[in-house]
Design an enzyme around this catalytic site. Structure first.
Site, PDB file in Angstrom:
ATOM      1  N   SER A 140      -4.441   6.543  -2.316  1.00  0.00           N
ATOM      2  CA  SER A 140      -3.761   5.314  -1.918  1.00  0.00           C
ATOM      3  C   SER A 140      -3.773   4.347  -3.086  1.00  0.00           C
ATOM      4  CB  SER A 140      -4.440   4.633  -0.730  1.00  0.00           C
ATOM      5  OG  SER A 140      -4.252   5.355   0.455  1.00  0.00           O
ATOM      6  N   GLY A 141      -2.632   3.707  -3.300  1.00  0.00           N
ATOM      7  CA  GLY A 141      -2.566   2.574  -4.223  1.00  0.00           C
ATOM      8  C   GLY A 141      -2.474   1.310  -3.410  1.00  0.00           C
ATOM      9  N   VAL A 196       0.853  -1.189   0.000  1.00  0.00           N
ATOM     10  CA  VAL A 196       0.000   0.000   0.000  1.00  0.00           C
ATOM     11  C   VAL A 196       0.889   1.238   0.000  1.00  0.00           C
ATOM     12  CG1 VAL A 196      -1.981   1.126   1.086  1.00  0.00           C
ATOM     13  CG2 VAL A 196      -1.541  -1.288   1.559  1.00  0.00           C
ATOM     14  N   ASP A 197       0.454   2.255  -0.711  1.00  0.00           N
ATOM     15  CA  ASP A 197       1.142   3.546  -0.641  1.00  0.00           C
ATOM     16  C   ASP A 197       0.092   4.650  -0.567  1.00  0.00           C
ATOM     17  OD1 ASP A 197       3.573   5.179  -0.800  1.00  0.00           O
ATOM     18  OD2 ASP A 197       2.747   5.875  -2.700  1.00  0.00           O
ATOM     19  N   THR A 198       0.255   5.565   0.373  1.00  0.00           N
ATOM     20  CA  THR A 198      -0.687   6.674   0.546  1.00  0.00           C
ATOM     21  C   THR A 198       0.062   7.987   0.414  1.00  0.00           C
ATOM     22  OG1 THR A 198      -2.017   5.332   2.051  1.00  0.00           O
ATOM     23  CG2 THR A 198      -2.389   7.717   2.102  1.00  0.00           C
TER      24      THR A 198
END
Lengths: 178, 178
Positions: B96-97, B60-62
């Site tokens: 987010s991804g 996850v990336d935010t």
């Protein structure tokens, strides 16, 4: 010192997260279910704040409205299931009223947040009923618990849905964070 | 068993609140700051998921974007103050991804939530800087902490702003709650 006239652990948690010093006194009041959403939650917030002694008392009432109809705490799992089926795949309104009673003066405000549920499968509703989390929750769900799995989006103040509208409270109590 | 490829305690808390069983492995990756918001957060989520061994890995990336410009973790209190001044009284985007790597297959998704800050007084920004909460937070605030006092409204998934988009994750992992 602020006195929170509420039995809600969620409201306590929100004041703690803000770093506000407060005490809790649980009010004994009869709540109304009459009136338009804004009038109803403000009236109930006032009843709670008036029922407790203190220099600065905060009363709060949070209620779920679907098509303008009040959905309070479900009395059993069957009613909880009916509430969730009604909320499924669509938008509803969560209103909170807040009231401050301070030195004989009363100030009130209210906030509404729109919550949209995901398109839930029957098995997902059964899963949520099985968690038991719907107990004692207006509208039969807790947005900050397992119930986060039910919600697609919110529009407005998130904490209002949990039980205390933070920006409204800051406007009503400008020295809240001092 | 899901493996969360993240060092974020907030993401851990969201999976716990959903009742999901998982393990944490912290990935060692270089993150990109290149690309459009959606492409950037998906690429970083993929890098994290690919960096960890396991049958089903979640990356996850935010990231916070203001006028399309990335606002990551501030390096010091001066940069945090500049970020908050830029966010003050207006709307920004939190993307987010998420990436699932499972049996050699990769699935990705992304979500955006719009967050509007209150009209903050300079003293309120200084109060927040003083809390130290901005450290290690994209965009220099934590919406689920003291930072809840900064936010007027959200539009979209709230948990996405905390660090994990819950409805997107359920769509990407349909048996998540089983």
């Amino acid at each position: 010192m602020l006195i929170l006239a509420s039995r809600s652990p969620q409201r306590r948690a929100i004041l703690q997260q803000l770093g506000v010093r407060f005490e809790v006194v649980v009010p004994e009041v009869e709540e109304t279910e009459e009136g338009d959403p804004r009038g109803l939650v403000i009236e109930n917030a006032l009843r709670k704040a008036r029922a407790v002694e203190g220099a600065r008392v905060l009363g709060v009432d949070t209620t779920v409205f679907v098509d303008g109809v009040i959905h309070g705490k479900p009395r059993d799992s069957q009613q909880a299931r009916r509430f969730l089926e009604r909320l499924n795949g669509r938008k509803h309104d969560v209103w909170s009223g807040i009231a401050i009673v301070e030195d004989g003066e009363e100030r009130t405000s209210a906030a509404v947040t729109h919550v949209t549920f995901r398109e839930l499968q029957p098995a997902e509703i059964e899963w949520y009923i099985g968690t038991g989390e719907w107990r004692d929750r207006a509208g039969a769900y807790a947005i900050q618990g397992r119930g986060s799995a039910l919600v697609e989006r919110v529009e407005g103040d998130f904490w209002n849905v949990v039980g205390l509208p933070v920006p409204e409270l800051i406007r009503l109590v400008p020295d809240l964070l001092d």
